[in-house]
Scaffold this active site. Structure first.
Site, PDB file in Angstrom:
ATOM      1  CD1 TRP A  22      -4.112   1.631   5.899  1.00 17.16           C
ATOM      2  CD2 TRP A  22      -3.061   0.452   7.476  1.00 17.16           C
ATOM      3  NE1 TRP A  22      -4.189   0.317   5.546  1.00 17.16           N
ATOM      4  CE2 TRP A  22      -3.546  -0.430   6.492  1.00 17.16           C
ATOM      5  CE3 TRP A  22      -2.370  -0.061   8.569  1.00 17.16           C
ATOM      6  CZ2 TRP A  22      -3.358  -1.810   6.581  1.00 17.16           C
ATOM      7  CZ3 TRP A  22      -2.185  -1.426   8.638  1.00 17.16           C
ATOM      8  CH2 TRP A  22      -2.667  -2.282   7.664  1.00 17.16           C
ATOM      9  NE  ARG A  23      -8.416   2.023   3.513  1.00 11.44           N
ATOM     10  CZ  ARG A  23      -8.761   0.812   3.114  1.00 11.44           C
ATOM     11  NH1 ARG A  23      -9.677   0.156   3.775  1.00 11.44           N
ATOM     12  NH2 ARG A  23      -8.198   0.258   2.081  1.00 11.44           N
ATOM     13  CD  GLU A  35      -0.726   3.003   0.873  1.00 12.91           C
ATOM     14  OE1 GLU A  35      -0.400   2.031   0.173  1.00 12.91           O
ATOM     15  OE2 GLU A  35      -1.909   3.258   1.149  1.00 12.91           O
ATOM     16  CE1 TYR A 118      -0.841   2.463  -4.312  1.00 11.97           C
ATOM     17  CE2 TYR A 118       0.975   2.167  -2.771  1.00 11.97           C
ATOM     18  CZ  TYR A 118      -0.374   2.111  -3.065  1.00 11.97           C
ATOM     19  OH  TYR A 118      -1.252   1.727  -2.097  1.00 11.97           O
ATOM     20  CG  ASP A 136      -2.270  -0.916  -5.511  1.00 13.83           C
ATOM     21  OD1 ASP A 136      -3.220  -0.801  -6.336  1.00 13.83           O
ATOM     22  OD2 ASP A 136      -2.446  -1.328  -4.348  1.00 13.83           O
TER      23      ASP A 136
END
Ligand code: SF4
Length: 345
Positions: A22-23, A35, A118, A136
């Protein structure tokens, strides 16, 4: 002081960070999914769930149209099933209200089911470059240590203060990188349980807790209430090659999930046969199983179990094959230890 961390933090982040799926994307749906999954378990455990979920539900429209049993199955083992239900509901809202595109707006994201400060901050900053912090547990730990802040991070007002401080200082040119760098520092260097790796920290020269030798005692947490212990007797009911399961109530813990039938008390081996016969179950054999424990946020299930053979199936249960149980029905991980009995089927 927070402003001073930006440059060394981003330099450290740019020099190398974990290579997570996911980066590599700015797709807001992918970031959102990662997330939500990361709120439940460790990064390494999330990767296969994340990849499998995206294979079945590659976009928001597909997720919105996915039946409950399919998305629950994809979530099986992650726990907190209300989160995937919210994900599904939010996907439907996005299709109905935003034409299937996630809104590039922090406040609009906040209104979607299951998206709090968040998650909205993470999606807004990483996918859309909006200057909002994503605070978070990792970020709270890093920030309170940097500031030598001895207030409890479980206090809502403290969280609000720290969020406001980060919001006032987040770099407007790279908010997503800043948030991810803070999370990365918290996950890999400024780690919990009094053991931060300050010797390799890019912020050591700025960190007040390090200078005051307070890294062991910060962050301060408010002691949690003890969990409620709930005894259960779990029944692995078999009739030939079929297994009897039932669905939990529509509300409360593990709502609408499938489970093995159970009593909310411990029933001793000498009593279980009579208890079931009184209910009209045609029991032919009973075998005690290994006890198991499952921990939820506020409750602990202390389970004993029996494998029960029936002569004929009974109407109160839904009868499925071991293959269907593994591949079609979402069974909470609380029951996993009892599943090993079915391995030979
Ligand atoms: Fe955390 Fe230590 Fe870095 Fe301070 S110096 S931010 S305590 S790792």
């Amino acid at each position: 002081m927070i402003g001073a961390i930006i440059s060394p933090l981003l330099t450290w982040y740019d020099a190398g960070h974990r290579d997570l799926p996911w980066r590599k994307t700015k797709n807001p749906y992918h970031i959102w999914l990662s997330e939500i999954m990361l709120q439940q378990t460790r990064v390494e455990a999330v990767i296969p769930y994340y990849e499998r979920f995206l294979q079945v539900c590659p976009d928001i429209q597909t997720l919105a149209a996915t039946p409950e049993n399919v998305y629950l199955k994809l979530w099986e083992g992650l726990g907190y099933y209300s989160r995937v239900r919210n994900l599904h509901r939010a996907a439907q809202v996005i299709c109905q209200t935003y034409g299937g595109q996630m809104p590039a707006d922090y406040d609009a994201l906040r209104t979607l089911p299951g998206i709090g400060d968040y998650t909205a901050g993470a999606i807004a900053s990483i996918a859309f470059g909006i200057a909002q912090p994503a605070v978070d547990g990792n970020v709270l730990r890093v920030t309170t240590r940097l500031l030598n802040d001895t207030r409890s991070i479980d206090d809502t007002k403290v969280k609000k203060d720290l969020r406001a401080l980060l919001a006032a200082n987040i770099p407007t040119d790279r908010p997503g990188a800043f948030n991810q760098a803070m999370m990365e520092l918290g996950a890999t260097v400024c780690i919990p349980n009094g053991a931060p790796r300050c010797d390799i920290c890019p912020l050591m020269h700025l960190c007040q807790a390090f200078q005051q030798k307070n890294t062991d005692s910060i962050p301060v947490r408010t002691p949690k209430k003890a969990r409620r212990i709930q005894p259960r007797t779990v029944l692995l009911v078999r009739c030939g090659q079929q297994i009897g399961i039932c669905q939990r109530p529509a509300h409360g813990l593990l709502a609408r999930m499938w489970e093995f039938p159970a009593f909310e008390e411990h029933i001793a081996p000498q009593d279980i046969g009579q208890t079931l016969t009184k209910r009209g179950w045609p029991v032919t054999n009973i075998l005690a199983l290994q006890p198991a424990k499952h921990i939820f946020t506020h409750i602990e299930w202390h389970m004993i179990g029996y494998e029960i053979q029936l002569k004929q199936p009974i109407d109160q249960l839904t009868w499925v094959s071991a293959h269907e149980l593994r591949h079609t029905y979402a069974l909470p991980s609380a029951f996993r230890s009892f599943l090993s009995v079915l391995e030979e089927m």
